[in-house]
Design a protein around this motif. Structure first.
Motif, mmCIF file in Angstrom:
data_model
loop_
_atom_site.group_PDB
_atom_site.id
_atom_site.type_symbol
_atom_site.label_atom_id
_atom_site.label_comp_id
_atom_site.label_asym_id
_atom_site.label_seq_id
_atom_site.Cartn_x
_atom_site.Cartn_y
_atom_site.Cartn_z
ATOM 1 N N LEU A 10 12.739 58.805 12.583
ATOM 2 C CA LEU A 10 12.907 59.221 11.232
ATOM 3 C C LEU A 10 14.146 60.018 10.151
ATOM 4 O O LEU A 10 13.791 61.329 10.736
ATOM 5 N N VAL A 11 15.183 59.475 9.896
ATOM 6 C CA VAL A 11 16.298 60.328 9.461
ATOM 7 C C VAL A 11 15.188 60.745 7.666
ATOM 8 O O VAL A 11 15.115 59.753 6.929
ATOM 9 N N VAL A 12 15.016 62.231 7.530
ATOM 10 C CA VAL A 12 14.193 62.569 5.704
ATOM 11 C C VAL A 12 15.658 62.897 4.766
ATOM 12 O O VAL A 12 15.477 64.365 5.989
ATOM 13 N N ASP A 13 16.191 62.559 4.212
ATOM 14 C CA ASP A 13 17.339 63.366 3.486
ATOM 15 C C ASP A 13 17.648 63.136 1.987
ATOM 16 O O ASP A 13 17.782 61.313 2.237
ATOM 17 N N ASP A 14 17.160 63.230 0.721
ATOM 18 C CA ASP A 14 17.487 62.372 -0.637
ATOM 19 C C ASP A 14 18.739 62.274 -0.637
ATOM 20 O O ASP A 14 19.263 62.311 -1.244
ATOM 21 N N GLU A 15 19.925 62.792 -0.251
ATOM 22 C CA GLU A 15 21.684 62.808 0.035
ATOM 23 C C GLU A 15 21.584 61.062 0.597
ATOM 24 O O GLU A 15 21.641 61.097 2.585
ATOM 25 N N LEU A 68 14.051 63.569 11.837
ATOM 26 C CA LEU A 68 15.132 65.186 11.135
ATOM 27 C C LEU A 68 14.662 64.675 10.046
ATOM 28 O O LEU A 68 14.587 64.186 9.178
ATOM 29 N N MET A 69 13.741 66.288 9.631
ATOM 30 C CA MET A 69 13.454 66.692 8.252
ATOM 31 C C MET A 69 14.217 67.284 7.573
ATOM 32 O O MET A 69 14.052 68.157 7.701
ATOM 33 N N GLY A 84 10.150 69.017 2.990
ATOM 34 C CA GLY A 84 10.037 68.880 4.030
ATOM 35 C C GLY A 84 8.586 69.850 4.680
ATOM 36 O O GLY A 84 8.300 68.713 5.199
ATOM 37 N N TYR A 85 8.916 71.183 4.157
ATOM 38 C CA TYR A 85 7.615 71.778 4.361
ATOM 39 C C TYR A 85 6.076 70.657 4.077
ATOM 40 O O TYR A 85 5.118 70.639 4.913
#
Length: 125
Positions: free
Chosen positions: A8-13, A54-55, A64-65
């Motif tokens: 899981l890829v977590v990013d606001d971009e 990946l956070m 992310g925290y």
């Protein structure tokens, strides 16, 4: 045939998520995406088969925290899913902060493909 590792890829971009998806899928991984920590928490609830996250740290709605704290509180195997901080904050104190908040490791942006691969292999041992 061996089943692909699910990340899981977590990013606001969106561009970061797209680049990560391309790089990871080229490496044979299966990729899911989330744009906020809240979406990440929901993805983890819906996909107990995930192998790794990946956070990003700095995101709107839920960082992310906080997402990591919620995931670590789950009462199932997903509470132990490896979570790697993926952030532009690249100093040693940033890595220590990520570890202290329940993450397993830290990768600095911009993403170095070899480093990502090394960390994924290390965390999934």
């Amino acid at each position: 045939m061996e089943e692909a590792i699910r990340i899981l890829v977590v990013d606001d971009e969106p561009d970061i998520r797209r680049i990560c998806r391309i790089l990871l899928e080229t490496g044979g991984y299966t990729v899911l995406e989330a744009a906020t920590g809240a979406e990440a928490v929901e993805q983890v609830r819906q996909h107990p088969e995930l192998d790794l996250i990946l956070m990003d740290i700095q995101m709107p709605i839920m960082d992310g925290y906080e997402a990591t704290k919620i995931i670590r509180s789950f009462n199932n195997k997903n509470a132990q899913i490896p979570i790697i901080a993926m952030t532009a904050n690249a100093f040693e104190e940033d890595r220590k902060m990520a570890i202290s908040k329940g993450m397993n490791d830290h990768i600095a942006k911009p993403i170095d493909v070899k480093k990502v691969e090394e960390v994924i292999i290390s965390v999934l041992k």
